[in-house]
Design an enzyme around this catalytic site. Sequence first.
Site, PDB file in Angstrom:
ATOM      1  N   SER A 196     -20.736 -34.507  45.082  1.00  0.00           N
ATOM      2  CA  SER A 196     -20.974 -33.118  45.377  1.00  0.00           C
ATOM      3  C   SER A 196     -20.186 -32.142  44.496  1.00  0.00           C
ATOM      4  O   SER A 196     -20.509 -30.955  44.466  1.00  0.00           O
ATOM      5  CB  SER A 196     -20.654 -32.848  46.846  1.00  0.00           C
ATOM      6  N   LYS A 249     -13.582 -26.067  43.334  1.00  0.00           N
ATOM      7  CA  LYS A 249     -14.790 -26.278  44.123  1.00  0.00           C
ATOM      8  C   LYS A 249     -14.768 -25.290  45.295  1.00  0.00           C
ATOM      9  O   LYS A 249     -13.702 -25.011  45.842  1.00  0.00           O
ATOM     10  CB  LYS A 249     -14.773 -27.723  44.623  1.00  0.00           C
ATOM     11  N   SER A 287     -17.459 -38.045  45.448  1.00  0.00           N
ATOM     12  CA  SER A 287     -17.842 -36.723  44.958  1.00  0.00           C
ATOM     13  C   SER A 287     -17.099 -36.186  43.739  1.00  0.00           C
ATOM     14  O   SER A 287     -17.528 -35.186  43.163  1.00  0.00           O
ATOM     15  CB  SER A 287     -17.725 -35.695  46.078  1.00  0.00           C
TER      16      SER A 287
HETATM   17  N1  GLN Z   1     -22.445 -38.557  47.983  1.00  0.00           N
HETATM   18  C1  GLN Z   1     -21.627 -38.900  49.100  1.00  0.00           C
HETATM   19  C2  GLN Z   1     -22.155 -38.239  50.354  1.00  0.00           C
HETATM   20  O1  GLN Z   1     -23.165 -37.644  50.262  1.00  0.00           O
HETATM   21  C3  GLN Z   1     -20.192 -38.506  48.826  1.00  0.00           C
HETATM   22  C4  GLN Z   1     -19.893 -37.089  49.106  1.00  0.00           C
HETATM   23  C5  GLN Z   1     -18.467 -36.703  48.907  1.00  0.00           C
HETATM   24  O2  GLN Z   1     -17.639 -37.472  48.411  1.00  0.00           O
HETATM   25  N2  GLN Z   1     -18.133 -35.495  49.326  1.00  0.00           N
HETATM   26  O3  GLN Z   1     -21.585 -38.323  51.398  1.00  0.00           O
END
Ligand code: GLN
Length: 472
Positions: free
Chosen positions: A151, A76, A175
Site C-alpha cells: 500500500s 505516507k 506494504s
Molecule cells: N497487501 C497487504 C494487504 O492488503 C499488505 C498491506 C500492508 O502491509 N499494509 O493487507
Amino acid sequence: MVWPAIADIVAKVRAGELTASELVERALAAIAEKSDYQAVIAITSERARARAAAIDAAIKNGETVGPLAGVPFIAKDNFLAFGAETTAASNILKGFNAPYQATAINRLEEAGAICVAKANLDAFGHGGSTENSDFMITKNPHDITRVPGGSSGGSAAAVALDMVPFALGTDTGGSSRQPASFSGVVGFKPTYGLISRSGVVAMASSTDTIGTLTRTVDDLAVVVDVMAGKDPLDGTTIDRDVISYTDLPADVTGKKIGVIKEFMAEGVEPGVRAQIEKAVETLKAAGADVVEVSIPSIPLALAVYYIVVPAEISSNLSRYDGQRYAYSTPDAENLEESYTKTRASGFGAEAKRRIMVGTYVLSSGYYDAYYRKAQTVRTKLINEFAEAFQQVDFLVGPTAPTTAFKIGQNTDDPLHMYLADIMTVAQSLVGIPAIVVPAGMSDGLPVGLQIMAPARQDRQLLGIAKATEKLL
Ligand code: GLN
C-alpha cells in the site's frame, strides 16, 4: 535529477554549501513536475519552508544540527503530521487535522529532516497497488500503465521518481517491501516494535510496522538510526539492538544464506525467478554459503494473514463512528443513524470487505474455526522460522511472484489481489525484519530481492543488504 547520498547532502548543509531552503524548493519542484504520477495526496510546503528557514538560521548561528539536517522527505498519509490533513487515503478521514505528530515524524524532525508532502496509499493500508485509495491511483515510475505496488505505492514512487531522498511507509503484510520491488527502490520492514507506531493510523496492531523507502541501503541506515528504539507512547516498542545502525558489517563471505524453497515453487514468473536465481549465484560467487531451506507452513501464511489481519482491522476501524473524527454524515436523525450512515458512506469497498471478514471470523461459533485456528498456525510459522534460523544467518527469496501488474488487472477479483501478497505476509505474522534491494529488471520492470533475518538483527540485515546491493 538524482539526489546525492543523504550523508553527502547533510555534510554540505552543515558546511553551508547547500541550504535547507534550496533542498526543500528542489523537492517541491520535483513533486510539481511529476504530478502526473499521482504519488502525493497533499503538499506541506508552508510548514516545510518555515522549518527549512529555521534550520538555515541555526546553521548561520553556528548551532549544531542533526544527522538529517535539511533532508526533505515524504510521509505516507497514514502518519499523523502537521502541515496538511491526515486522511490515510480514506474519505472517512477527510478534513482530519492531526492534534499531534507520529513519533517517527517527530524524531526525524528533531534530526533536521523536513516533511514536504504526504504520499498516496491504499486506504488504511488495505491493498498492494494503491488502487484502493479513495482519491487517486499512483502510477508506476517505470510504466504509467502499471501499479507502483502498495500500500505504500506513493512513497515508493516518490523515491523512484527522485522527488525526495527518502519516504516513510508502513508495512503490515508487505506494504513497504512489495512497492519497493515493483518500483525499483530499497524497502525495509523492521523487527516488530523497533520503530514506534505512535501517531500512525492503525491497521492490524499485531503486525503493523514502520517502513522506510530509499535509493540505497546507506541512506536507509541513516534514517532508521534516527527512528529506532523505545517510545513511551507505544508500549510494543523494544530497545535498539545496537547503538548505531549506520556502521554496517557489509560482507557476505562465510555467511550462511537460505533460499526459501516454497518461494521458488511454481507460480513465480520466469523473469522474476531468473533475476532471483542470478542474485543468489552472485552471493555464492562472493563467498556466501547458500543452501535451500524449507518452511513448510508458508503456503498457509496467506490464509492465516487474511483471517488475523481483518480481525484486527474490524476492531481498529470501529473508532471511525462519525463522532470523533472530522467526517460525519450530514443527514442523520439520531446517533445510531449517524454511526451507520457515516460508516456506509465514508469507508471504501475494501475497508468494508475487511470489516465484514474480520467481524465474521471473530464472532461466536466461528472464532474457534477461524481466528483461533489461524493463531495456532501462526505459532507454527514462528517456530518454523526459528528452526530455519538455527541453520542459516539469513533467508532470501523474491518479494512478489510477479513484477508490477497493470492498473485494473486485479481489481475485479479481490482474492487474486490477495494472492500477490504470498511472499511478504509470513514475515509480518512472525515479526522478523526483512529488506528488499533492487535485483535487476524483467521486461523493463524492476525485480526486488527480499532478505530476512531473525528478530532484533536489523543491523546485521542492513549489513548483508548493503553488501548484496553492492554486488548486484
Ligand atoms: N497487501 C497487504 C494487504 O492488503 C499488505 C498491506 C500492508 O502491509 N499494509 O493487507
